[in-house]
Design a protein around this motif. Sequence first.
Motif, short mmCIF file in Angstrom:
data_model
loop_
_atom_site.label_atom_id
_atom_site.label_comp_id
_atom_site.label_asym_id
_atom_site.label_seq_id
_atom_site.Cartn_x
_atom_site.Cartn_y
_atom_site.Cartn_z
N ASN A 171 55.33 -17.46 0.78
CA ASN A 171 55.83 -18.40 1.79
C ASN A 171 54.70 -19.09 2.52
OD1 ASN A 171 58.45 -17.66 1.10
ND2 ASN A 171 58.49 -15.99 2.59
N GLN A 172 53.59 -18.37 2.76
CA GLN A 172 52.46 -18.99 3.44
C GLN A 172 51.83 -20.08 2.59
OE1 GLN A 172 49.70 -15.98 4.65
NE2 GLN A 172 51.22 -14.79 5.80
N ARG A 175 54.02 -23.19 3.02
CA ARG A 175 53.81 -23.85 4.32
C ARG A 175 52.43 -24.51 4.38
NH1 ARG A 175 56.78 -19.21 6.20
NH2 ARG A 175 54.82 -18.04 6.45
N ARG A 179 51.35 -28.79 4.99
CA ARG A 179 50.47 -29.33 6.03
C ARG A 179 49.64 -30.51 5.53
NH1 ARG A 179 49.18 -23.66 6.97
NH2 ARG A 179 50.46 -22.85 8.68
N ARG A 186 57.48 -35.36 5.95
CA ARG A 186 57.78 -33.95 5.74
C ARG A 186 59.27 -33.65 5.62
NH1 ARG A 186 53.41 -30.70 9.59
NH2 ARG A 186 51.53 -31.52 8.54
#
Length: 350
Positions: A171-172, A175, A179, A186
């Motif tokens: 998940n990181q 994300r 960015r 987005r």
Amino acid sequence: MFYVILGIFLFGGFIYLLRPVLTPFVLAFILAYILNPVVDALERRRVPRIVSVILLVFLAGVAVAAAALFLVPIIESEIRTAIARGPVYLETVQTRVVPWIEETFSVRLPHTSQEWGAEISRRAGAISTDLAGTLGSAVAAMFSGILSLVLGLVGFLVVPVVAVYLLKDFNQIGRGLLRFLPERVRPTAMARVQEINAVLSGFVRGQLLVCLILSVLYSAGFLLVGLDLAVVVGLLAGFANIVPYMGLATSLVMGGTLAFLQYQDSSHVLMALAVAAVVQVLEGTVISPRIVGQRIGLHPVAVIFAILAGGQLFGFLGILLAVPAAAVAGVLLRAAASRFRETFWFRGAA
């Protein structure tokens, strides 16, 4: 726009050059993608993510080991039986298949092992006398094959390790990639990503379940017919179904051929063909519609083209990623078409 297109082409060329190395990493990503929802569910129940990852990978390894312990003895027994009956198969080929080919196509084929040996020797004598070069190429090919085997084994061992790291930060990573997008795009990008995830998650997990079910059905059917290699052919036909209609072709050709070589009659051949036909009907009318449905949104012809093109360009890696890539392209093309229909040019033309 120019720099975006240039970046896409450069990235595609980079992937093409590294395609032999990327295969284990792609397999690890697919494994992480399949298992990530389970890890997320455990994390929502306040189980630490790293504990969930280790537990899930351990259970997956136990499941694979259990399946291997169950299937390997069966497959080994079937292969030994088939090897023991090899002379019977060979006699059937020499007495029935070869005469039929000669009569149908008006050709002359060797009938005995001595004739086959003489034919091979004759053709070998007609080859170029540059034996040293040929031998050198053969030795180089042998060492290349050994090196490929070693690299393949190393890559196989890399898959679970990379999958653990990907699951831990799955998940990181997502994300972090978001960015890099401007804030104004987005929401649109997230909508497209969620749509792509809905298509891929349903298809990948559903297709694997369909292949498992078909493998069981093919194996059970061929066991009822009495084929020596029932489980082997069933597993091959079941997982060949990843390519549309390849499972049907595999079951028809291998099942029918083995039934004829083993029993030399039409009744067992017809029973083997009937098994393939019944399983295919069940797959098309009951199994795939209920498990996979229309999640992928692609016509079967488009799927076949994507797999052939992927295999031609990237080999096994291309075959592995062809359908997911085509599904992603379909989502993006539908979004682009929707935006195009809202433009002033399209409305003015109407």
